[in-house]
Design a protein around this motif. Structure first.
Motif, PDB file in Angstrom:
ATOM      1  N   GLN A 285     -52.176  -1.954 -21.669  1.00  0.00           N
ATOM      2  CA  GLN A 285     -51.830  -2.115 -20.513  1.00  0.00           C
ATOM      3  C   GLN A 285     -53.107  -2.374 -19.641  1.00  0.00           C
ATOM      4  O   GLN A 285     -54.169  -1.883 -20.003  1.00  0.00           O
ATOM      5  CB  GLN A 285     -51.447  -0.919 -19.810  1.00  0.00           C
ATOM      6  CG  GLN A 285     -49.858  -0.503 -20.414  1.00  0.00           C
ATOM      7  CD  GLN A 285     -48.690  -1.558 -19.952  1.00  0.00           C
ATOM      8  OE1 GLN A 285     -48.562  -1.643 -18.845  1.00  0.00           O
ATOM      9  NE2 GLN A 285     -48.153  -2.234 -20.840  1.00  0.00           N
ATOM     10  N   SER A 286     -53.270  -3.154 -18.629  1.00  0.00           N
ATOM     11  CA  SER A 286     -54.235  -3.589 -17.742  1.00  0.00           C
ATOM     12  C   SER A 286     -53.927  -3.899 -16.521  1.00  0.00           C
ATOM     13  O   SER A 286     -52.458  -3.804 -15.875  1.00  0.00           O
ATOM     14  CB  SER A 286     -54.749  -4.883 -18.121  1.00  0.00           C
ATOM     15  OG  SER A 286     -55.669  -5.628 -17.483  1.00  0.00           O
ATOM     16  N   ASN A 287     -54.797  -3.579 -15.477  1.00  0.00           N
ATOM     17  CA  ASN A 287     -54.604  -3.851 -13.964  1.00  0.00           C
ATOM     18  C   ASN A 287     -54.684  -5.246 -13.751  1.00  0.00           C
ATOM     19  O   ASN A 287     -54.585  -5.713 -12.563  1.00  0.00           O
ATOM     20  CB  ASN A 287     -55.461  -2.851 -13.145  1.00  0.00           C
ATOM     21  CG  ASN A 287     -55.302  -1.535 -13.283  1.00  0.00           C
ATOM     22  OD1 ASN A 287     -54.151  -1.124 -13.849  1.00  0.00           O
ATOM     23  ND2 ASN A 287     -56.149  -0.870 -12.800  1.00  0.00           N
ATOM     24  N   ASP A 288     -55.391  -6.348 -14.628  1.00  0.00           N
ATOM     25  CA  ASP A 288     -55.061  -7.555 -14.211  1.00  0.00           C
ATOM     26  C   ASP A 288     -53.877  -7.934 -13.829  1.00  0.00           C
ATOM     27  O   ASP A 288     -52.906  -7.506 -14.217  1.00  0.00           O
ATOM     28  CB  ASP A 288     -56.076  -8.257 -15.337  1.00  0.00           C
ATOM     29  CG  ASP A 288     -57.384  -7.670 -15.940  1.00  0.00           C
ATOM     30  OD1 ASP A 288     -57.985  -7.288 -15.013  1.00  0.00           O
ATOM     31  OD2 ASP A 288     -57.750  -7.745 -17.003  1.00  0.00           O
ATOM     32  N   GLU A 289     -54.068  -9.561 -13.236  1.00  0.00           N
ATOM     33  CA  GLU A 289     -52.634 -10.168 -13.081  1.00  0.00           C
ATOM     34  C   GLU A 289     -51.835 -10.105 -14.556  1.00  0.00           C
ATOM     35  O   GLU A 289     -52.466 -10.658 -15.299  1.00  0.00           O
ATOM     36  CB  GLU A 289     -53.117 -11.479 -12.366  1.00  0.00           C
ATOM     37  CG  GLU A 289     -52.027 -12.305 -12.075  1.00  0.00           C
ATOM     38  CD  GLU A 289     -51.208 -11.573 -10.824  1.00  0.00           C
ATOM     39  OE1 GLU A 289     -50.048 -11.665 -10.478  1.00  0.00           O
ATOM     40  OE2 GLU A 289     -51.851 -10.903  -9.803  1.00  0.00           O
ATOM     41  N   GLY A 290     -50.663 -10.094 -14.273  1.00  0.00           N
ATOM     42  CA  GLY A 290     -49.721 -10.099 -15.538  1.00  0.00           C
ATOM     43  C   GLY A 290     -49.895  -9.044 -16.572  1.00  0.00           C
ATOM     44  O   GLY A 290     -49.030  -9.264 -17.526  1.00  0.00           O
ATOM     45  N   GLY A 291     -50.897  -8.016 -16.343  1.00  0.00           N
ATOM     46  CA  GLY A 291     -51.049  -7.243 -17.267  1.00  0.00           C
ATOM     47  C   GLY A 291     -50.186  -5.897 -17.175  1.00  0.00           C
ATOM     48  O   GLY A 291     -50.134  -4.966 -18.054  1.00  0.00           O
ATOM     49  N   GLN A 292     -49.343  -6.000 -16.372  1.00  0.00           N
ATOM     50  CA  GLN A 292     -48.397  -4.754 -15.994  1.00  0.00           C
ATOM     51  C   GLN A 292     -46.877  -5.101 -16.887  1.00  0.00           C
ATOM     52  O   GLN A 292     -46.337  -5.982 -16.324  1.00  0.00           O
ATOM     53  CB  GLN A 292     -47.991  -4.570 -14.463  1.00  0.00           C
ATOM     54  CG  GLN A 292     -48.952  -4.489 -13.625  1.00  0.00           C
ATOM     55  CD  GLN A 292     -50.046  -3.117 -14.250  1.00  0.00           C
ATOM     56  OE1 GLN A 292     -49.445  -2.152 -14.677  1.00  0.00           O
ATOM     57  NE2 GLN A 292     -51.243  -3.315 -14.092  1.00  0.00           N
ATOM     58  N   THR A 293     -46.721  -4.426 -17.961  1.00  0.00           N
ATOM     59  CA  THR A 293     -45.618  -4.494 -18.613  1.00  0.00           C
ATOM     60  C   THR A 293     -45.017  -3.087 -18.656  1.00  0.00           C
ATOM     61  O   THR A 293     -44.680  -2.573 -17.692  1.00  0.00           O
ATOM     62  CB  THR A 293     -45.890  -5.332 -19.986  1.00  0.00           C
ATOM     63  OG1 THR A 293     -46.562  -4.394 -20.935  1.00  0.00           O
ATOM     64  CG2 THR A 293     -46.283  -6.785 -20.036  1.00  0.00           C
ATOM     65  N   ASP A 294     -44.249  -2.938 -19.771  1.00  0.00           N
ATOM     66  CA  ASP A 294     -43.566  -1.415 -20.200  1.00  0.00           C
ATOM     67  C   ASP A 294     -44.618  -0.599 -20.679  1.00  0.00           C
ATOM     68  O   ASP A 294     -44.861  -0.598 -21.707  1.00  0.00           O
ATOM     69  CB  ASP A 294     -42.277  -1.642 -21.026  1.00  0.00           C
ATOM     70  CG  ASP A 294     -41.714  -0.440 -21.030  1.00  0.00           C
ATOM     71  OD1 ASP A 294     -42.154   0.782 -20.357  1.00  0.00           O
ATOM     72  OD2 ASP A 294     -40.574  -0.219 -21.611  1.00  0.00           O
ATOM     73  N   SER A 295     -45.273   0.302 -19.971  1.00  0.00           N
ATOM     74  CA  SER A 295     -46.197   1.530 -20.491  1.00  0.00           C
ATOM     75  C   SER A 295     -45.478   2.507 -21.307  1.00  0.00           C
ATOM     76  O   SER A 295     -46.170   2.972 -22.134  1.00  0.00           O
ATOM     77  CB  SER A 295     -46.793   2.078 -19.228  1.00  0.00           C
ATOM     78  OG  SER A 295     -45.875   2.807 -18.655  1.00  0.00           O
ATOM     79  N   ARG A 296     -44.194   2.516 -21.153  1.00  0.00           N
ATOM     80  CA  ARG A 296     -43.404   3.372 -22.021  1.00  0.00           C
ATOM     81  C   ARG A 296     -43.469   4.812 -21.590  1.00  0.00           C
ATOM     82  O   ARG A 296     -42.898   5.776 -22.336  1.00  0.00           O
ATOM     83  CB  ARG A 296     -43.587   3.204 -23.680  1.00  0.00           C
ATOM     84  CG  ARG A 296     -43.285   1.885 -24.180  1.00  0.00           C
ATOM     85  CD  ARG A 296     -44.190   1.660 -25.318  1.00  0.00           C
ATOM     86  NE  ARG A 296     -43.697   2.683 -26.457  1.00  0.00           N
ATOM     87  CZ  ARG A 296     -44.241   2.902 -27.629  1.00  0.00           C
ATOM     88  NH1 ARG A 296     -45.296   2.351 -28.080  1.00  0.00           N
ATOM     89  NH2 ARG A 296     -43.765   3.738 -28.468  1.00  0.00           N
ATOM     90  N   VAL A 297     -44.184   5.114 -20.524  1.00  0.00           N
ATOM     91  CA  VAL A 297     -44.286   6.391 -19.926  1.00  0.00           C
ATOM     92  C   VAL A 297     -43.077   6.732 -19.454  1.00  0.00           C
ATOM     93  O   VAL A 297     -42.349   7.995 -19.831  1.00  0.00           O
ATOM     94  CB  VAL A 297     -45.231   6.748 -18.827  1.00  0.00           C
ATOM     95  CG1 VAL A 297     -45.470   7.957 -18.354  1.00  0.00           C
ATOM     96  CG2 VAL A 297     -46.767   6.395 -19.509  1.00  0.00           C
ATOM     97  N   ILE A 298     -42.514   6.026 -18.415  1.00  0.00           N
ATOM     98  CA  ILE A 298     -41.091   6.507 -17.999  1.00  0.00           C
ATOM     99  C   ILE A 298     -40.038   6.736 -19.064  1.00  0.00           C
ATOM    100  O   ILE A 298     -39.184   7.469 -18.956  1.00  0.00           O
ATOM    101  CB  ILE A 298     -40.481   5.395 -17.016  1.00  0.00           C
ATOM    102  CG1 ILE A 298     -41.576   5.185 -15.859  1.00  0.00           C
ATOM    103  CG2 ILE A 298     -39.108   5.728 -16.551  1.00  0.00           C
ATOM    104  CD1 ILE A 298     -41.938   6.414 -15.042  1.00  0.00           C
TER     105      ILE A 298
END
Length: 347
Positions: A285-298
Protein backbone atom coordinates in the motif's frame (compact mmCIF):
# COMPACT_ATOMS: atom_id res chain seq x y z
CA UNK A 1 -25.87 -11.79 7.23
CA UNK A 2 -26.51 -8.44 8.94
CA UNK A 3 -25.68 -5.20 7.16
CA UNK A 4 -23.65 -3.01 9.52
CA UNK A 5 -24.31 0.72 9.70
CA UNK A 6 -21.09 2.74 9.50
CA UNK A 7 -20.00 6.23 10.52
CA UNK A 8 -16.61 7.73 9.67
CA UNK A 9 -15.39 10.46 12.01
CA UNK A 10 -12.75 12.62 10.37
CA UNK A 11 -12.97 13.17 6.61
CA UNK A 12 -9.32 13.73 5.72
CA UNK A 13 -7.21 11.78 3.25
CA UNK A 14 -7.08 8.47 5.11
CA UNK A 15 -10.87 8.44 5.31
CA UNK A 16 -11.35 9.49 1.70
CA UNK A 17 -8.78 7.13 0.19
CA UNK A 18 -9.00 4.08 2.44
CA UNK A 19 -11.87 3.83 4.93
CA UNK A 20 -14.81 5.16 2.92
CA UNK A 21 -14.02 3.37 -0.38
CA UNK A 22 -13.39 0.09 1.45
CA UNK A 23 -16.63 0.34 3.42
CA UNK A 24 -18.49 1.16 0.21
CA UNK A 25 -17.18 -1.94 -1.53
CA UNK A 26 -17.78 -4.22 1.46
CA UNK A 27 -21.04 -6.17 0.98
CA UNK A 28 -21.77 -6.16 4.72
CA UNK A 29 -21.62 -2.41 5.39
CA UNK A 30 -23.53 0.73 4.52
CA UNK A 31 -22.19 4.24 5.17
CA UNK A 32 -24.78 6.16 7.16
CA UNK A 33 -22.96 9.25 8.43
CA UNK A 34 -19.68 11.16 8.33
CA UNK A 35 -18.29 13.82 10.63
CA UNK A 36 -15.69 16.53 10.29
CA UNK A 37 -15.30 19.90 12.05
CA UNK A 38 -14.90 21.49 8.61
CA UNK A 39 -18.54 21.59 7.55
CA UNK A 40 -17.87 22.01 3.85
CA UNK A 41 -15.63 18.94 3.85
CA UNK A 42 -18.15 16.87 5.78
CA UNK A 43 -20.96 17.80 3.40
CA UNK A 44 -18.85 17.11 0.31
CA UNK A 45 -17.87 13.65 1.51
CA UNK A 46 -21.39 12.89 2.72
CA UNK A 47 -22.80 13.70 -0.72
CA UNK A 48 -20.42 11.25 -2.38
CA UNK A 49 -21.68 8.38 -0.24
CA UNK A 50 -25.30 9.36 0.31
CA UNK A 51 -24.61 9.87 4.01
CA UNK A 52 -25.62 12.47 6.61
CA UNK A 53 -23.00 15.09 7.46
CA UNK A 54 -22.14 16.14 11.01
CA UNK A 55 -19.59 18.51 12.51
CA UNK A 56 -19.96 17.18 16.08
CA UNK A 57 -19.27 13.49 16.73
CA UNK A 58 -21.43 13.40 19.87
CA UNK A 59 -24.46 14.59 17.90
CA UNK A 60 -23.78 11.87 15.35
CA UNK A 61 -23.56 9.18 18.04
CA UNK A 62 -26.72 10.41 19.75
CA UNK A 63 -28.88 10.78 16.63
CA UNK A 64 -27.80 7.86 14.43
CA UNK A 65 -28.07 4.13 14.95
CA UNK A 66 -24.48 3.09 14.23
CA UNK A 67 -22.81 -0.32 14.43
CA UNK A 68 -19.27 0.63 13.37
CA UNK A 69 -17.19 3.77 13.67
CA UNK A 70 -13.88 4.59 12.00
CA UNK A 71 -11.93 7.25 13.89
CA UNK A 72 -9.81 9.08 11.31
CA UNK A 73 -9.10 12.30 13.18
CA UNK A 74 -5.84 13.97 14.17
CA UNK A 75 -3.96 11.79 16.67
CA UNK A 76 -4.80 13.84 19.76
CA UNK A 77 -8.50 13.02 19.34
CA UNK A 78 -8.17 9.28 18.76
CA UNK A 79 -8.65 8.26 22.37
CA UNK A 80 -11.46 10.60 23.46
CA UNK A 81 -13.57 10.03 20.35
CA UNK A 82 -12.97 6.26 20.39
CA UNK A 83 -14.01 6.11 24.04
CA UNK A 84 -17.16 8.17 23.32
CA UNK A 85 -18.07 5.80 20.48
CA UNK A 86 -17.40 2.67 22.53
CA UNK A 87 -19.53 3.97 25.40
CA UNK A 88 -22.30 4.72 22.88
CA UNK A 89 -22.31 1.03 21.95
CA UNK A 90 -20.45 1.06 18.64
CA UNK A 91 -17.50 -1.02 17.54
CA UNK A 92 -14.44 1.11 16.79
CA UNK A 93 -11.68 1.00 14.20
CA UNK A 94 -9.16 3.66 15.24
CA UNK A 95 -6.40 4.89 12.99
CA UNK A 96 -2.79 4.68 14.16
CA UNK A 97 -1.10 5.79 16.31
CA UNK A 98 -3.66 4.46 18.76
CA UNK A 99 -3.33 7.35 21.22
CA UNK A 100 -0.88 9.85 22.70
CA UNK A 101 0.01 8.06 25.94
CA UNK A 102 -0.04 4.75 27.76
CA UNK A 103 -2.85 6.06 29.95
CA UNK A 104 -5.02 6.82 26.94
CA UNK A 105 -4.39 3.35 25.50
CA UNK A 106 -5.41 1.74 28.77
CA UNK A 107 -8.57 3.88 28.91
CA UNK A 108 -9.54 2.83 25.37
CA UNK A 109 -9.01 -0.86 26.14
CA UNK A 110 -11.03 -0.56 29.35
CA UNK A 111 -13.87 1.23 27.56
CA UNK A 112 -14.05 -1.52 24.93
CA UNK A 113 -14.06 -4.26 27.55
CA UNK A 114 -16.74 -2.58 29.67
CA UNK A 115 -18.95 -1.94 26.65
CA UNK A 116 -18.39 -5.39 25.17
CA UNK A 117 -17.39 -3.77 21.89
CA UNK A 118 -14.67 -4.53 19.36
CA UNK A 119 -11.69 -2.15 19.26
CA UNK A 120 -9.26 -2.50 16.36
CA UNK A 121 -6.25 -0.34 15.44
CA UNK A 122 -5.59 0.38 11.76
CA UNK A 123 -2.14 -1.10 11.20
CA UNK A 124 -2.31 -2.28 7.59
CA UNK A 125 1.24 -3.60 7.21
CA UNK A 126 0.36 -6.94 8.75
CA UNK A 127 -1.92 -7.62 5.80
CA UNK A 128 0.68 -7.00 3.07
CA UNK A 129 1.25 -10.26 1.16
CA UNK A 130 5.05 -10.12 1.35
CA UNK A 131 4.89 -9.59 5.12
CA UNK A 132 2.47 -12.50 5.56
CA UNK A 133 4.76 -14.77 3.52
CA UNK A 134 7.85 -13.69 5.44
CA UNK A 135 6.14 -14.38 8.76
CA UNK A 136 5.24 -17.84 7.48
CA UNK A 137 8.84 -18.58 6.44
CA UNK A 138 10.13 -17.44 9.82
CA UNK A 139 7.49 -19.36 11.79
CA UNK A 140 8.19 -22.63 9.96
CA UNK A 141 11.92 -22.38 10.71
CA UNK A 142 12.89 -22.04 7.06
CA UNK A 143 15.02 -18.97 7.78
CA UNK A 144 16.43 -20.29 11.05
CA UNK A 145 17.24 -18.01 13.93
CA UNK A 146 16.84 -14.31 13.16
CA UNK A 147 19.94 -12.34 14.17
CA UNK A 148 19.14 -8.76 13.15
CA UNK A 149 16.95 -6.52 11.04
CA UNK A 150 16.52 -3.08 9.57
CA UNK A 151 13.16 -1.56 8.72
CA UNK A 152 12.48 1.80 7.11
CA UNK A 153 9.43 3.87 6.30
CA UNK A 154 10.17 7.20 4.68
CA UNK A 155 8.65 9.55 2.12
CA UNK A 156 8.60 13.25 1.29
CA UNK A 157 6.18 14.18 4.04
CA UNK A 158 2.44 14.38 4.69
CA UNK A 159 1.98 17.74 2.95
CA UNK A 160 1.64 15.85 -0.32
CA UNK A 161 -0.97 13.54 1.18
CA UNK A 162 -2.96 15.49 3.75
CA UNK A 163 -6.05 17.39 2.61
CA UNK A 164 -4.62 20.52 4.27
CA UNK A 165 -1.20 20.33 2.61
CA UNK A 166 1.55 22.31 4.32
CA UNK A 167 -0.98 23.59 6.88
CA UNK A 168 -1.83 20.05 7.93
CA UNK A 169 -2.37 19.03 11.55
CA UNK A 170 0.48 16.53 11.03
CA UNK A 171 2.94 19.36 11.73
CA UNK A 172 1.17 20.69 14.85
CA UNK A 173 2.18 19.05 18.10
CA UNK A 174 -1.06 19.86 19.94
CA UNK A 175 -2.97 17.80 17.35
CA UNK A 176 -0.39 15.31 16.09
CA UNK A 177 1.49 14.62 19.37
CA UNK A 178 4.39 13.15 17.37
CA UNK A 179 5.43 13.41 13.73
CA UNK A 180 7.10 10.83 11.50
CA UNK A 181 7.37 8.35 14.37
CA UNK A 182 3.60 8.41 14.86
CA UNK A 183 2.81 8.56 11.16
CA UNK A 184 5.29 5.95 9.93
CA UNK A 185 7.44 4.53 12.73
CA UNK A 186 4.57 2.97 14.62
CA UNK A 187 3.64 0.98 11.50
CA UNK A 188 7.11 -0.57 11.49
CA UNK A 189 7.06 -1.23 15.23
CA UNK A 190 3.86 -3.19 14.73
CA UNK A 191 5.28 -4.98 11.69
CA UNK A 192 8.39 -6.14 13.57
CA UNK A 193 6.29 -7.58 16.40
CA UNK A 194 4.17 -9.39 13.80
CA UNK A 195 7.09 -10.76 11.77
CA UNK A 196 9.31 -11.82 14.65
CA UNK A 197 6.55 -13.11 16.90
CA UNK A 198 8.11 -11.60 19.98
CA UNK A 199 8.26 -8.36 21.91
CA UNK A 200 10.76 -5.53 22.02
CA UNK A 201 12.31 -5.15 25.47
CA UNK A 202 14.85 -2.34 25.04
CA UNK A 203 14.90 0.82 22.92
CA UNK A 204 17.43 3.54 22.15
CA UNK A 205 16.82 6.35 19.67
CA UNK A 206 17.75 9.63 18.02
CA UNK A 207 14.68 11.68 17.10
CA UNK A 208 15.06 15.02 15.33
CA UNK A 209 13.23 17.84 13.58
CA UNK A 210 15.35 18.94 10.63
CA UNK A 211 13.45 18.76 7.34
CA UNK A 212 10.08 20.41 7.97
CA UNK A 213 8.59 23.54 9.48
CA UNK A 214 6.76 22.42 12.58
CA UNK A 215 7.19 21.30 16.16
CA UNK A 216 7.11 17.52 15.67
CA UNK A 217 9.79 15.02 14.66
CA UNK A 218 10.48 14.41 10.98
CA UNK A 219 13.51 12.08 11.14
CA UNK A 220 14.17 9.31 13.62
CA UNK A 221 16.31 6.21 14.02
CA UNK A 222 15.64 3.73 16.82
CA UNK A 223 17.70 0.74 17.91
CA UNK A 224 15.58 -2.13 19.16
CA UNK A 225 16.31 -5.33 21.06
CA UNK A 226 13.79 -8.16 21.39
CA UNK A 227 13.28 -10.59 24.23
CA UNK A 228 15.37 -13.29 22.50
CA UNK A 229 18.19 -10.86 21.72
CA UNK A 230 17.43 -9.91 18.10
CA UNK A 231 18.75 -6.40 17.43
CA UNK A 232 18.07 -3.96 14.64
CA UNK A 233 17.10 -0.48 13.53
CA UNK A 234 13.80 1.24 12.80
CA UNK A 235 13.87 4.42 10.73
CA UNK A 236 11.02 6.87 10.13
CA UNK A 237 11.43 9.92 7.91
CA UNK A 238 9.56 12.68 6.13
CA UNK A 239 12.66 13.69 4.16
CA UNK A 240 12.90 11.00 1.45
CA UNK A 241 12.38 13.39 -1.43
CA UNK A 242 12.92 11.08 -4.41
CA UNK A 243 10.63 8.16 -3.66
CA UNK A 244 9.08 6.27 -0.80
CA UNK A 245 11.05 3.57 1.03
CA UNK A 246 8.88 1.07 2.88
CA UNK A 247 11.34 -1.80 3.13
CA UNK A 248 12.38 -4.33 5.73
CA UNK A 249 15.41 -6.66 5.70
CA UNK A 250 15.77 -9.59 8.08
CA UNK A 251 19.10 -11.34 8.54
CA UNK A 252 18.72 -14.96 9.57
CA UNK A 253 20.72 -18.10 10.21
CA UNK A 254 19.82 -19.67 6.86
CA UNK A 255 18.80 -16.72 4.68
CA UNK A 256 18.33 -12.99 4.25
CA UNK A 257 14.78 -11.77 3.56
CA UNK A 258 14.30 -8.55 1.60
CA UNK A 259 10.74 -7.24 1.86
CA UNK A 260 9.47 -4.44 -0.39
CA UNK A 261 13.09 -3.67 -1.31
CA UNK A 262 12.80 -4.37 -5.05
CA UNK A 263 10.48 -2.69 -7.61
CA UNK A 264 9.46 -6.01 -9.15
CA UNK A 265 9.62 -8.62 -6.41
CA UNK A 266 7.95 -7.83 -3.10
CA UNK A 267 9.92 -10.54 -1.30
CA UNK A 268 13.36 -11.87 -2.17
CA UNK A 269 14.99 -14.63 -0.13
CA UNK A 270 18.74 -15.14 -0.44
CA UNK A 271 19.70 -18.51 1.06
CA UNK A 272 23.20 -19.17 2.36
CA UNK A 273 23.60 -22.06 -0.09
CA UNK A 274 23.47 -19.54 -2.94
CA UNK A 275 19.84 -20.09 -3.93
CA UNK A 276 17.64 -17.01 -4.46
CA UNK A 277 13.85 -17.18 -4.46
CA UNK A 278 11.88 -14.20 -5.77
CA UNK A 279 8.18 -13.70 -4.97
CA UNK A 280 5.79 -11.51 -6.96
CA UNK A 281 3.09 -10.86 -4.39
CA UNK A 282 1.72 -7.48 -5.42
CA UNK A 283 2.78 -4.01 -4.35
CA UNK A 284 2.62 -2.65 -0.81
CA UNK A 285 0.00 0.00 0.00
CA UNK A 286 1.29 3.43 -0.93
CA UNK A 287 0.19 7.07 -0.97
CA UNK A 288 1.39 7.41 -4.55
CA UNK A 289 -1.09 7.89 -7.38
CA UNK A 290 -2.81 4.59 -7.99
CA UNK A 291 -1.33 3.08 -4.85
CA UNK A 292 -4.64 2.88 -3.00
CA UNK A 293 -6.23 -0.51 -3.34
CA UNK A 294 -7.74 -2.79 -0.70
CA UNK A 295 -5.71 -2.54 2.52
CA UNK A 296 -7.83 -5.39 4.01
CA UNK A 297 -8.11 -3.45 7.28
CA UNK A 298 -11.84 -2.77 6.84
CA UNK A 299 -12.52 -6.36 5.79
CA UNK A 300 -10.80 -7.75 8.88
CA UNK A 301 -12.62 -5.28 11.14
CA UNK A 302 -16.03 -6.06 9.66
CA UNK A 303 -15.45 -9.82 9.80
CA UNK A 304 -14.34 -9.61 13.42
CA UNK A 305 -17.56 -7.82 14.35
CA UNK A 306 -19.80 -10.14 12.36
CA UNK A 307 -18.13 -13.27 13.75
CA UNK A 308 -17.88 -11.91 17.29
CA UNK A 309 -14.15 -12.54 17.55
CA UNK A 310 -11.15 -10.50 18.65
CA UNK A 311 -9.76 -8.42 15.77
CA UNK A 312 -6.26 -9.22 14.46
CA UNK A 313 -4.94 -5.91 15.81
CA UNK A 314 -6.76 -5.41 19.09
CA UNK A 315 -6.39 -2.47 21.44
CA UNK A 316 -3.75 -4.39 23.37
CA UNK A 317 -1.81 -5.04 20.18
CA UNK A 318 -2.00 -1.39 19.19
CA UNK A 319 -0.84 -0.39 22.67
CA UNK A 320 2.16 -2.73 22.55
CA UNK A 321 3.28 -1.30 19.20
CA UNK A 322 2.80 2.31 20.27
CA UNK A 323 4.72 1.61 23.47
CA UNK A 324 7.86 1.01 21.38
CA UNK A 325 7.49 4.47 19.84
CA UNK A 326 6.80 6.09 23.21
CA UNK A 327 9.97 4.43 24.50
CA UNK A 328 11.95 5.72 21.50
CA UNK A 329 10.76 9.27 22.14
CA UNK A 330 11.77 8.97 25.79
CA UNK A 331 15.12 7.44 24.87
CA UNK A 332 15.90 10.35 22.57
CA UNK A 333 14.80 12.91 25.16
CA UNK A 334 16.79 11.42 28.01
CA UNK A 335 19.81 10.11 26.11
CA UNK A 336 19.49 6.62 27.55
CA UNK A 337 18.01 3.29 26.53
CA UNK A 338 14.54 2.46 27.80
CA UNK A 339 13.56 -1.01 29.00
CA UNK A 340 10.11 -2.40 28.30
CA UNK A 341 8.30 -5.20 30.04
CA UNK A 342 7.89 -8.41 28.04
CA UNK A 343 4.50 -8.08 26.38
CA UNK A 344 5.09 -4.42 25.64
CA UNK A 345 2.52 -3.17 28.11
CA UNK A 346 3.85 -0.58 30.52
CA UNK A 347 7.36 0.57 31.27
Amino acid sequence: MKTLRVAVIGCGSIAQHRHLPEYEQNPHTTIVAVCDPVEERAKKVAKLYGAIAYTDHMQLLEKEEIDLVSVCTPNAYHAPISIDALKAGTHVLCEKPMATSAEECEAMIKAAEEAGMCLMIGHNQRFVSSHEKARQLIATGDIGKIYSFRTTFGHGGPEGWSVDGENSWFFKKDQAFIGAMGDLGVHKADLLRYLLGEEVVEVGAFVTTSAKQGDVDDNAVAILKTESGIVGTLTASWSYVAKEDNSTILYGENAILRLEDDPHYSLIVHYKNGETVKYELGQIQSNDEGGQTDSRVIAHFVNSVLEGKEPPISGKEGYASLNIILAAMEASRTGRTIKLYVGGIGR
